[in-house]
Design a protein around this motif. Sequence first.
Motif, PDB file in Angstrom:
ATOM      1  N   VAL A 261      -1.916 -10.311 -15.315  1.00 28.64           N
ATOM      2  CA  VAL A 261      -2.205  -9.045 -15.990  1.00 28.64           C
ATOM      3  C   VAL A 261      -1.180  -8.026 -15.519  1.00 28.64           C
ATOM      4  N   ILE A 262      -0.506  -7.401 -16.443  1.00 25.72           N
ATOM      5  CA  ILE A 262       0.496  -6.385 -16.092  1.00 25.72           C
ATOM      6  C   ILE A 262      -0.007  -5.029 -16.546  1.00 25.72           C
ATOM      7  N   ASN A 263      -0.400  -4.240 -15.565  1.00 20.41           N
ATOM      8  CA  ASN A 263      -0.853  -2.895 -15.865  1.00 20.41           C
ATOM      9  C   ASN A 263       0.360  -2.052 -16.246  1.00 20.41           C
ATOM     10  N   PHE A 264       0.255  -1.363 -17.340  1.00 17.13           N
ATOM     11  CA  PHE A 264       1.412  -0.644 -17.885  1.00 17.13           C
ATOM     12  C   PHE A 264       0.985   0.795 -18.082  1.00 17.13           C
ATOM     13  N   ASP A 265       0.946   1.531 -16.988  1.00 18.45           N
ATOM     14  CA  ASP A 265       0.233   2.812 -17.055  1.00 18.45           C
ATOM     15  C   ASP A 265       0.918   3.977 -16.351  1.00 18.45           C
TER      16      ASP A 265
ATOM     17  N   GLY B   3       3.941   1.613 -10.329  1.00 14.83           N
ATOM     18  CA  GLY B   3       2.734   1.592  -9.500  1.00 14.83           C
ATOM     19  C   GLY B   3       1.954   0.312  -9.673  1.00 14.83           C
ATOM     20  N   VAL B   4       2.674  -0.760  -9.974  1.00 10.96           N
ATOM     21  CA  VAL B   4       2.029  -1.992 -10.385  1.00 10.96           C
ATOM     22  C   VAL B   4       2.532  -3.163  -9.544  1.00 10.96           C
ATOM     23  N   VAL B   5       1.668  -4.117  -9.301  1.00  9.77           N
ATOM     24  CA  VAL B   5       2.072  -5.384  -8.694  1.00  9.77           C
ATOM     25  C   VAL B   5       2.143  -6.422  -9.817  1.00  9.77           C
TER      26      VAL B   5
ATOM     27  N   GLU C  53       0.839  -1.204   0.000  1.00 14.25           N
ATOM     28  CA  GLU C  53       0.000   0.000   0.000  1.00 14.25           C
ATOM     29  C   GLU C  53       0.874   1.255   0.000  1.00 14.25           C
ATOM     30  N   VAL C  54       1.896   1.222   0.833  1.00  7.73           N
ATOM     31  CA  VAL C  54       2.796   2.377   0.921  1.00  7.73           C
ATOM     32  C   VAL C  54       3.466   2.626  -0.430  1.00  7.73           C
ATOM     33  N   LEU C  55       3.995   1.579  -1.023  1.00  9.90           N
ATOM     34  CA  LEU C  55       4.711   1.766  -2.296  1.00  9.90           C
ATOM     35  C   LEU C  55       3.764   2.261  -3.387  1.00  9.90           C
ATOM     36  N   LYS C  56       2.544   1.742  -3.381  1.00 10.11           N
ATOM     37  CA  LYS C  56       1.555   2.208  -4.365  1.00 10.11           C
ATOM     38  C   LYS C  56       1.332   3.716  -4.221  1.00 10.11           C
TER      39      LYS C  56
ATOM     40  N   CYS D 275       8.282   2.518  -9.699  1.00 12.80           N
ATOM     41  CA  CYS D 275       8.116   1.639  -8.532  1.00 12.80           C
ATOM     42  C   CYS D 275       7.436   0.353  -8.982  1.00 12.80           C
ATOM     43  N   ILE D 276       8.124  -0.754  -8.834  1.00 12.77           N
ATOM     44  CA  ILE D 276       7.611  -2.023  -9.349  1.00 12.77           C
ATOM     45  C   ILE D 276       7.609  -3.058  -8.235  1.00 12.77           C
ATOM     46  N   ASN D 277       6.430  -3.562  -7.958  1.00 15.07           N
ATOM     47  CA  ASN D 277       6.235  -4.542  -6.893  1.00 15.07           C
ATOM     48  C   ASN D 277       6.145  -5.930  -7.537  1.00 15.07           C
ATOM     49  N   ILE D 278       7.174  -6.723  -7.348  1.00 19.65           N
ATOM     50  CA  ILE D 278       7.167  -8.080  -7.893  1.00 19.65           C
ATOM     51  C   ILE D 278       6.734  -9.037  -6.783  1.00 19.65           C
ATOM     52  N   ALA D 279       5.695  -9.801  -7.076  1.00 14.99           N
ATOM     53  CA  ALA D 279       5.104 -10.683  -6.067  1.00 14.99           C
ATOM     54  C   ALA D 279       5.351 -12.143  -6.456  1.00 14.99           C
TER      55      ALA D 279
END
Lengths: 215, 215, 215, 215
Positions: free
Chosen positions: D203-207, C201-203, C130-133, C146-150
Amino acid sequence: MTKAIVLGGSRGIGKAISDSLKSINCDVFATSKEDIDTSNLELVKKFLDAHKETDILVLNTGGPKAKEFSDVTENDWSKYHNQLFVGFCLILQKIKINEGGYIFLISSSVIKEPNPKLIISSAYRAAFSEVLKILSKDYAQKNISCINIAPGPMNTDRTKELIENIDEYKKTLPMGRLGEPEEIGNFVKSIIENNIKYLSGVVINFDGANSNYVF
Amino acid sequence: MTKAIVLGGSRGIGKAISDSLKSINCDVFATSKEDIDTSNLELVKKFLDAHKETDILVLNTGGPKAKEFSDVTENDWSKYHNQLFVGFCLILQKIKINEGGYIFLISSSVIKEPNPKLIISSAYRAAFSEVLKILSKDYAQKNISCINIAPGPMNTDRTKELIENIDEYKKTLPMGRLGEPEEIGNFVKSIIENNIKYLSGVVINFDGANSNYVF
Amino acid sequence: MTKAIVLGGSRGIGKAISDSLKSINCDVFATSKEDIDTSNLELVKKFLDAHKETDILVLNTGGPKAKEFSDVTENDWSKYHNQLFVGFCLILQKIKINEGGYIFLISSSVIKEPNPKLIISSAYRAAFSEVLKILSKDYAQKNISCINIAPGPMNTDRTKELIENIDEYKKTLPMGRLGEPEEIGNFVKSIIENNIKYLSGVVINFDGANSNYVF
Amino acid sequence: MTKAIVLGGSRGIGKAISDSLKSINCDVFATSKEDIDTSNLELVKKFLDAHKETDILVLNTGGPKAKEFSDVTENDWSKYHNQLFVGFCLILQKIKINEGGYIFLISSSVIKEPNPKLIISSAYRAAFSEVLKILSKDYAQKNISCINIAPGPMNTDRTKELIENIDEYKKTLPMGRLGEPEEIGNFVKSIIENNIKYLSGVVINFDGANSNYVF
């Protein structure tokens, strides 16, 4: 008197909603396949000629039989596209929902966790969920609430068709049982009865803690 | 008689839930900060010594004041971690929810659409939502339903603190108004009143069609 | 020369990222527990005194051992709150990411599909997501992505600790295998190498088609 | 030599992907409307007679012009149902993706945050995303990765058609700019180049950090 149209209101979840709305003195038209079959757009239009407005609209229809992707035919896509998507769109384009009214969509938990055997249903119910989400913002201006209820495994004829051994299946479910259509019927009823309007533009998964995603 | 504990039950949404549960003859303990302050874990434990079981538990607490990320101190993290997360965890670890009971969490729509001014709240409410989701599957075995209600902009003192010009703000909302705490109160009440149990393990966004994601 | 700090860079996914960044001539500081242990905030601050800026920051740390909710102690909450959440927050509050830089978070697929045995990890990794978003929108103004790899089930020591029979487990996975840390290492590398900035801004769930939700 | 088919490969994102695949020596067939128009199912079948297998398949097609819900005709539903959904389904039912291959879908960020002006696109792209998600589990068994890239506002002719004042619009975006098709082209290329396979069913949001939901 509050007027309600419940599509697919002769059995299963539709019937349960219809019954519970009658219990609070709504004037309910619970349609059967004879009244309107959303896979037949001409019948949809005829229906719309006869029913021009309502306070409450429940968009509900059965899905196709289980079918693997490789077996789906062009005819299947076309038929269920109408039944699960275009028919509902035509209705929302034409019918007037009176101010302060409600639109309920009975979709399915497969819109979020799609199911290989229900690929047609997963696709088109998700598609229509997008439409209802978009429209919810316009309807909000007329104090009309749009609520997408996404049932998980329910105690309906449909589930019995889809699942071979229901008793074994129940053991895999967190609550050890299927959901009862009456639970959804009562849920819909109590939202209307209590005039809860701020619940709108939302998908409510109704699956007895069965899903695995957090939100 | 059905027993209910409503945390933060002296005002806002907590009070509305408390009032509506009283109206259906629940034996409600609506706590105030004097009874239990979840930011103080010792007080939480004391509370748990005195309250060992309930039928209905409503986990509800105010959030921190608006604060940009750069201004959040270690003390803030620590305090609100307790208030919004650990306190609730301790409660669920100790208190017995009776079979057939309910746990309601009043979180916030920021768990899904996090808000820069409410970064603490976004983070810890999301964290606890994960916990409740996980536990919902265990509770399901005892026919206990876990329902996470995520309110959007509500007509509470809190919103008035956070938003400068409420009248201007309302115009930006799809329904042109804030949600009323009573709508949530009635929603909770009607679930209990109708014994709707299959609604569990779910987050219900309650925001008047304000969110932008489909699901 | 591009500077990179990779937390937890001495093994597993962190090491793979570190190695792949070295292969494109980044000046990589791959930290071990001796350099920085995010569960110890004093050490975090010391680290930040020595490292004031970077081009690339990889936030990565192991999680706690598997533990059921009922067994989690206050100490556990406190320790892992620091390790998985506050430590990272302190870093982002202090360290300068140079314009055009990158922040990668290595979280876990449990943030979306929480796991009862990994309840601590599910909660705090979600909280930090949430913070990183939230911060991604500010960082975007400085062209920082900022890229969140899960990651899902990866071929790491950690997975071997958590899963009893790895060979049996693999058979349950869609690809019949665990993910390789190098796949994530290469993924991170190629984003940087190709200067892909609009991915932010993506997971990104990295789990070999294992998850069940559509999005 | 690796074979790639890129639908809609003559312009915009499709062209960028096509160009970047050529740069790593793929044998690329970048289709134009003359080669295959997915809104015409007979042409799709003809295409499939001539192209029976590939290593890499990029499912990509423009969407309809902006249109409000009330203005969408039955013809529109029908045409774009074919173009954005059935055409792609027919292709996946017939074409053989070679082991170790890739399927990329270029959808849109509207599948998650639907847009009133792009209601057709929101609906059918979401529908097909369900299909690809389901199939990703089968394809995984043949080491074929399915990656759904959901672009936000990109620097394409399409965006210029949809947005009146692009310069004003850019100011509202977190990065102050549109995404470049080359960023997606390079992204696709680097996944293939590095043989990253475990990224699948996603799904990879690219925005450019534009979306508001956390995940």
